[in-house]
Design a protein around this motif. Structure first.
Motif, PDB file in Angstrom:
ATOM      1  N   ASP A  64       0.787   4.092  -2.826  1.00  0.00           N
ATOM      2  CA  ASP A  64       0.571   5.466  -2.381  1.00  0.00           C
ATOM      3  C   ASP A  64       1.585   6.413  -3.018  1.00  0.00           C
ATOM      4  O   ASP A  64       1.260   7.550  -3.348  1.00  0.00           O
ATOM      5  CB  ASP A  64       0.641   5.545  -0.856  1.00  0.00           C
ATOM      6  N   SER A 120       0.828  -1.213   0.000  1.00  0.00           N
ATOM      7  CA  SER A 120       0.000   0.000   0.000  1.00  0.00           C
ATOM      8  C   SER A 120       0.862   1.262   0.000  1.00  0.00           C
ATOM      9  O   SER A 120       0.484   2.273  -0.588  1.00  0.00           O
ATOM     10  CB  SER A 120      -0.945   0.001   1.201  1.00  0.00           C
ATOM     11  N   ASN A 180     -12.099  -2.053 -10.048  1.00  0.00           N
ATOM     12  CA  ASN A 180     -12.311  -2.964  -8.934  1.00  0.00           C
ATOM     13  C   ASN A 180     -10.993  -3.683  -8.654  1.00  0.00           C
ATOM     14  O   ASN A 180     -10.433  -4.332  -9.533  1.00  0.00           O
ATOM     15  CB  ASN A 180     -13.412  -3.960  -9.293  1.00  0.00           C
ATOM     16  N   ASN A 221      -9.137  -0.824  -4.879  1.00  0.00           N
ATOM     17  CA  ASN A 221      -9.991  -0.196  -5.875  1.00  0.00           C
ATOM     18  C   ASN A 221      -9.299   1.110  -6.227  1.00  0.00           C
ATOM     19  O   ASN A 221      -8.801   1.811  -5.348  1.00  0.00           O
ATOM     20  CB  ASN A 221     -11.385   0.082  -5.307  1.00  0.00           C
ATOM     21  N   MET A 222      -9.224   1.434  -7.515  1.00  0.00           N
ATOM     22  CA  MET A 222      -8.453   2.591  -7.949  1.00  0.00           C
ATOM     23  C   MET A 222      -9.278   3.542  -8.792  1.00  0.00           C
ATOM     24  O   MET A 222     -10.134   3.102  -9.561  1.00  0.00           O
ATOM     25  CB  MET A 222      -7.261   2.153  -8.810  1.00  0.00           C
ATOM     26  N   GLY A 252      -6.300   7.935  -6.710  1.00  0.00           N
ATOM     27  CA  GLY A 252      -6.484   7.425  -5.364  1.00  0.00           C
ATOM     28  C   GLY A 252      -6.824   5.949  -5.366  1.00  0.00           C
ATOM     29  O   GLY A 252      -7.090   5.366  -6.414  1.00  0.00           O
ATOM     30  N   PHE A 253      -6.809   5.354  -4.171  1.00  0.00           N
ATOM     31  CA  PHE A 253      -7.127   3.943  -4.007  1.00  0.00           C
ATOM     32  C   PHE A 253      -7.567   3.727  -2.565  1.00  0.00           C
ATOM     33  O   PHE A 253      -7.379   4.587  -1.708  1.00  0.00           O
ATOM     34  CB  PHE A 253      -5.926   3.057  -4.352  1.00  0.00           C
ATOM     35  N   ASP A 254      -8.159   2.552  -2.316  1.00  0.00           N
ATOM     36  CA  ASP A 254      -8.580   2.221  -0.951  1.00  0.00           C
ATOM     37  C   ASP A 254      -7.905   0.937  -0.489  1.00  0.00           C
ATOM     38  O   ASP A 254      -7.025   0.410  -1.174  1.00  0.00           O
ATOM     39  CB  ASP A 254     -10.107   2.144  -0.847  1.00  0.00           C
ATOM     40  N   VAL A 255      -8.306   0.433   0.674  1.00  0.00           N
ATOM     41  CA  VAL A 255      -7.655  -0.752   1.250  1.00  0.00           C
ATOM     42  C   VAL A 255      -7.878  -2.006   0.405  1.00  0.00           C
ATOM     43  O   VAL A 255      -7.153  -2.983   0.546  1.00  0.00           O
ATOM     44  CB  VAL A 255      -8.116  -1.010   2.704  1.00  0.00           C
ATOM     45  N   TYR A 256      -8.879  -1.992  -0.477  1.00  0.00           N
ATOM     46  CA  TYR A 256      -9.143  -3.137  -1.359  1.00  0.00           C
ATOM     47  C   TYR A 256      -8.461  -2.966  -2.712  1.00  0.00           C
ATOM     48  O   TYR A 256      -8.666  -3.746  -3.620  1.00  0.00           O
ATOM     49  CB  TYR A 256     -10.650  -3.310  -1.565  1.00  0.00           C
TER      50      TYR A 256
END
Length: 80
Positions: A15, A11, A71, A44-45, A38-42
């Motif tokens: 980042d 991650s 996804n 997903n971008m 951006g992206f999240d903990v899964y």
């Protein structure tokens, strides 16, 4: 530790790519090149200024997109 890329968490490495152009290979026959917003903990971008390359029976199809949400489950490889 933060200066050695081999000791970064995945991650943290992703980042560092925010704002950069990246190449994403999806599971299946799609590849995308765009700027990571951006992206999240899964993982997903959100990508902007995207070029999508898809292999079809007729050949390679190229599509331009302003923005896309990917996804994380369908991402195979990310390259900077």
């Amino acid at each position: 530790m933060a200066n050695n890329p081999s000791q970064l968490l995945p991650s943290e490495l992703i980042d560092r790519c925010i704002g950069s152009k990246i190449w994403v290979i999806m599971k299946g026959d799609k590849e995308l090149v765009g700027t990571l917003k951006g992206f999240d903990v899964y993982v997903n971008m959100v990508l902007e200024d995207v070029t999508e390359y898809e292999i079809t029976a007729e050949g390679r199809r190229v599509t331009k997109l302003d923005q896309i949400l990917l996804n994380g489950n369908n991402i195979a490889i990310i390259n900077r």
